[in-house]
Design a protein around this motif. Structure first.
Motif, mmCIF file in Angstrom:
data_model
loop_
_atom_site.group_PDB
_atom_site.id
_atom_site.type_symbol
_atom_site.label_atom_id
_atom_site.label_comp_id
_atom_site.label_asym_id
_atom_site.label_seq_id
_atom_site.Cartn_x
_atom_site.Cartn_y
_atom_site.Cartn_z
ATOM 1 N N GLU A 15 0.832 -1.199 0.000
ATOM 2 C CA GLU A 15 0.000 0.000 0.000
ATOM 3 C C GLU A 15 0.868 1.251 0.000
ATOM 4 O OE1 GLU A 15 -2.731 -0.028 3.232
ATOM 5 O OE2 GLU A 15 -3.601 1.948 2.773
ATOM 6 N N GLY A 16 0.477 2.216 -0.805
ATOM 7 C CA GLY A 16 1.215 3.467 -0.880
ATOM 8 C C GLY A 16 2.252 3.499 -1.988
ATOM 9 N N ALA A 17 2.562 2.366 -2.579
ATOM 10 C CA ALA A 17 3.575 2.315 -3.641
ATOM 11 C C ALA A 17 3.014 2.916 -4.934
ATOM 12 C CB ALA A 17 4.011 0.871 -3.883
ATOM 13 N N ILE A 18 3.923 3.287 -5.810
ATOM 14 C CA ILE A 18 3.550 3.706 -7.162
ATOM 15 C C ILE A 18 3.520 2.457 -8.038
ATOM 16 C CG2 ILE A 18 4.214 5.035 -9.193
ATOM 17 C CD1 ILE A 18 5.558 7.028 -7.319
ATOM 18 N N VAL A 19 2.417 2.295 -8.756
ATOM 19 C CA VAL A 19 2.242 1.131 -9.617
ATOM 20 C C VAL A 19 2.385 1.554 -11.074
ATOM 21 C CG1 VAL A 19 0.631 -0.660 -10.362
ATOM 22 C CG2 VAL A 19 0.707 0.030 -7.955
ATOM 23 N N SER A 20 3.080 0.744 -11.835
ATOM 24 C CA SER A 20 3.214 0.984 -13.274
ATOM 25 C C SER A 20 2.678 -0.230 -14.029
ATOM 26 C CB SER A 20 4.686 1.215 -13.614
ATOM 27 O OG SER A 20 4.866 1.265 -15.021
ATOM 28 N N LEU A 21 1.670 -0.014 -14.845
ATOM 29 C CA LEU A 21 1.085 -1.071 -15.665
ATOM 30 C C LEU A 21 1.316 -0.711 -17.130
ATOM 31 C CD1 LEU A 21 -2.284 -1.254 -13.700
ATOM 32 C CD2 LEU A 21 -0.379 -2.842 -13.506
ATOM 33 N N ILE A 110 -2.795 -5.003 -4.051
ATOM 34 C CA ILE A 110 -2.162 -4.026 -3.164
ATOM 35 C C ILE A 110 -2.224 -4.584 -1.742
ATOM 36 C CG2 ILE A 110 -2.112 -1.637 -2.370
ATOM 37 C CD1 ILE A 110 -1.733 -1.949 -5.386
ATOM 38 N N ARG A 111 -1.073 -4.812 -1.152
ATOM 39 C CA ARG A 111 -0.992 -5.392 0.188
ATOM 40 C C ARG A 111 -1.115 -4.296 1.249
ATOM 41 N NH1 ARG A 111 3.717 -7.246 -2.261
ATOM 42 N NH2 ARG A 111 4.974 -6.087 -0.751
ATOM 43 N N PRO A 112 -2.043 -4.460 2.217
ATOM 44 C CA PRO A 112 -2.187 -3.439 3.278
ATOM 45 C C PRO A 112 -0.926 -3.340 4.127
ATOM 46 C CG PRO A 112 -4.046 -4.947 3.272
ATOM 47 C CD PRO A 112 -3.021 -5.522 2.348
#
Lengths: 112, 112
Positions: A15-21, A110-112
């Motif tokens: 949680e809180g990370a920036i995700v790139s797809l 997304i992991r808490p």
């Protein structure tokens, strides 16, 4: 070769990370690019769409298109557990709004 | 709220027994689509209606038929379901010429 290629994942981030797809496509005629979010056992929901190259931002989501490399991206900032879903990219030519080609989706957790 | 509704959400049918899936919309969109989505795959367009004009995709099996009696309703008929027809069936709508498609929640079809 599929017209729209997408890494199936799964992709797991805290949680809180920036995700790139990301997606790649092969048809130079594609001019409209879309991202859909699909929760388990639900229909896809349109998140964002862009025309031609460039960036588009909507809250925590940014869509990016690089037509020179036929590469499209979706960035999610400050990711939340509620963002856990499958993300489908989609492309369409300017000549036909009905001929949308979807990628097979990337499953994001997304992991808490 | 304007929406796309699909009934039933889950359908079980026997091999070879005809089945009908329904879709209704309150968006007043003139284009309606039927997609087939198998597990971890991209939605595959079966056909679409532009008003009453029916447009069949070249690779849609003859086993699949559709009816659109009015603007609000569209039906998918599978005349003789095979095991390979088990999938999620998605209905979507859009305004003519627009790329944004709005999906219903889908009908998950099981063939026994």
């Amino acid at each position: 070769q599929k017209e729209v290629e997408q890494d199936p994942g799964p992709l797991s981030v805290p949680e809180g990370a920036i995700v790139s797809l990301n997606c790649t496509y092969s048809n130079s005629a594609f001019q409209y690019f879309m991202w859909y979010r699909q929760y388990s056992r639900k229909g896809p929901e349109l998140l964002m769409y862009t025309y031609s190259s460039g960036n588009k931002e909507d809250g925590r989501f940014t869509a990016q298109v690089d037509k020179s490399s036929k590469y499209i991206s979706l960035f999610i900032r400050d990711s939340q557990p509620s963002d856990s879903a499958t993300y489908l990219c989609a492309c369409a030519p300017v000549s036909s709004a009905s001929k949308i080609i979807f990628g097979s989706g990337t499953r994001l957790s997304i992991r808490p | 709220d304007a929406m796309v509704i699909q009934n039933p959400r889950y359908q079980v049918t026997q091999f070879g027994k005809p089945v009908t899936l329904s879709c209704s919309q309150t968006l007043n969109h003139n284009v309606m689509y039927w997609y087939q989505q198998k597990s971890s795959q991209a939605p595959k367009l079966l056909f679409h209606y532009y008003d009453k004009d029916f447009n069949n995709e070249a690779d849609t099996p003859d086993n699949f038929q559709s009816r659109r009696p009015n603007t609000s309703f569209c039906f998918l008929d599978i005349r003789s379901p095979g095991l390979g027809d088990a999938a999620m069936y998605l209905c979507a709508t859009s305004r003519a010429g627009y790329y944004e498609q709005y999906f219903g929640p889908g009908t998950r079809l099981t063939v026994t």
